[in-house]
Scaffold this motif. Sequence first.
Motif, PDB file in Angstrom:
ATOM      1  N   CYS A  38      -7.196   9.218  -5.314  1.00  0.00           N
ATOM      2  CA  CYS A  38      -5.959   9.759  -4.740  1.00  0.00           C
ATOM      3  C   CYS A  38      -4.732   9.110  -5.362  1.00  0.00           C
ATOM      4  O   CYS A  38      -3.735   9.782  -5.640  1.00  0.00           O
ATOM      5  CB  CYS A  38      -5.941   9.564  -3.229  1.00  0.00           C
ATOM      6  SG  CYS A  38      -7.142  10.584  -2.368  1.00  0.00           S
ATOM      7  N   GLN A  39      -4.780   7.810  -5.589  1.00  0.00           N
ATOM      8  CA  GLN A  39      -3.656   7.120  -6.225  1.00  0.00           C
ATOM      9  C   GLN A  39      -3.445   7.614  -7.646  1.00  0.00           C
ATOM     10  O   GLN A  39      -2.312   7.815  -8.082  1.00  0.00           O
ATOM     11  CB  GLN A  39      -3.905   5.607  -6.215  1.00  0.00           C
ATOM     12  CG  GLN A  39      -2.806   4.786  -6.824  1.00  0.00           C
ATOM     13  CD  GLN A  39      -1.564   4.749  -5.974  1.00  0.00           C
ATOM     14  OE1 GLN A  39      -1.623   4.942  -4.773  1.00  0.00           O
ATOM     15  NE2 GLN A  39      -0.432   4.511  -6.605  1.00  0.00           N
ATOM     16  N   ALA A  40      -4.532   7.828  -8.381  1.00  0.00           N
ATOM     17  CA  ALA A  40      -4.420   8.336  -9.749  1.00  0.00           C
ATOM     18  C   ALA A  40      -3.818   9.738  -9.761  1.00  0.00           C
ATOM     19  O   ALA A  40      -2.950  10.050 -10.595  1.00  0.00           O
ATOM     20  CB  ALA A  40      -5.783   8.338 -10.421  1.00  0.00           C
ATOM     21  N   LEU A  41      -4.262  10.596  -8.841  1.00  0.00           N
ATOM     22  CA  LEU A  41      -3.694  11.948  -8.770  1.00  0.00           C
ATOM     23  C   LEU A  41      -2.217  11.914  -8.379  1.00  0.00           C
ATOM     24  O   LEU A  41      -1.408  12.693  -8.884  1.00  0.00           O
ATOM     25  CB  LEU A  41      -4.490  12.796  -7.780  1.00  0.00           C
ATOM     26  CG  LEU A  41      -5.904  13.165  -8.217  1.00  0.00           C
ATOM     27  CD1 LEU A  41      -6.637  13.849  -7.075  1.00  0.00           C
ATOM     28  CD2 LEU A  41      -5.862  14.045  -9.449  1.00  0.00           C
ATOM     29  N   TYR A  42      -1.865  11.001  -7.487  1.00  0.00           N
ATOM     30  CA  TYR A  42      -0.465  10.858  -7.078  1.00  0.00           C
ATOM     31  C   TYR A  42       0.409  10.444  -8.262  1.00  0.00           C
ATOM     32  O   TYR A  42       1.493  10.996  -8.472  1.00  0.00           O
ATOM     33  CB  TYR A  42      -0.356   9.839  -5.944  1.00  0.00           C
ATOM     34  CG  TYR A  42       1.054   9.495  -5.571  1.00  0.00           C
ATOM     35  CD1 TYR A  42       1.836  10.394  -4.853  1.00  0.00           C
ATOM     36  CD2 TYR A  42       1.612   8.283  -5.941  1.00  0.00           C
ATOM     37  CE1 TYR A  42       3.138  10.083  -4.514  1.00  0.00           C
ATOM     38  CE2 TYR A  42       2.912   7.972  -5.611  1.00  0.00           C
ATOM     39  CZ  TYR A  42       3.672   8.866  -4.897  1.00  0.00           C
ATOM     40  OH  TYR A  42       4.958   8.561  -4.574  1.00  0.00           O
ATOM     41  N   ILE A  43      -0.058   9.496  -9.054  1.00  0.00           N
ATOM     42  CA  ILE A  43       0.713   9.048 -10.212  1.00  0.00           C
ATOM     43  C   ILE A  43       0.857  10.175 -11.225  1.00  0.00           C
ATOM     44  O   ILE A  43       1.924  10.363 -11.814  1.00  0.00           O
ATOM     45  CB  ILE A  43       0.066   7.793 -10.823  1.00  0.00           C
ATOM     46  CG1 ILE A  43       0.246   6.614  -9.863  1.00  0.00           C
ATOM     47  CG2 ILE A  43       0.656   7.468 -12.178  1.00  0.00           C
ATOM     48  CD1 ILE A  43      -0.518   5.382 -10.251  1.00  0.00           C
ATOM     49  N   CYS A  44      -0.210  10.954 -11.425  1.00  0.00           N
ATOM     50  CA  CYS A  44      -0.114  12.112 -12.332  1.00  0.00           C
ATOM     51  C   CYS A  44       0.903  13.125 -11.821  1.00  0.00           C
ATOM     52  O   CYS A  44       1.705  13.660 -12.590  1.00  0.00           O
ATOM     53  CB  CYS A  44      -1.471  12.773 -12.483  1.00  0.00           C
ATOM     54  SG  CYS A  44      -2.652  11.815 -13.416  1.00  0.00           S
TER      55      CYS A  44
END
Length: 115
Positions: A38-44
């Motif tokens: 979820c954090q990776a998708l948020y940063i993207c």
Amino acid sequence: MKRGNNVVWDKSLLGQSWKVNHEPSTHSHRNARILAVCQALYICAISIDLTLTGLTGYELAPDKSLATLPFAMITVSGAGVSYFAAFLLQWLGRRLGFTLGALIGAWEVGYPCGR
């Protein structure tokens, strides 16, 4: 502290004791993986938003130096609102404050400001 079978009995200053399990469960590993994704998708999503906001602002702004002003205002207004939201949550309580925030968010989705 008294140790035994991966469980620690801890004493607080008030004399109360509680059990603390130091053995990680499979749920905690699963939750950590989900949160990492979820954090990776948020940063993207944030990087895409920043790029598209800048490009759109560059095309629409009469002065090209104001191209990233909309994204800057989103950041500044989010910081300002969070300061006052903390006071509101302290005054109303967490449950009522978050319920009020969810209702305002749902109302904004159902009744857009542009009408």
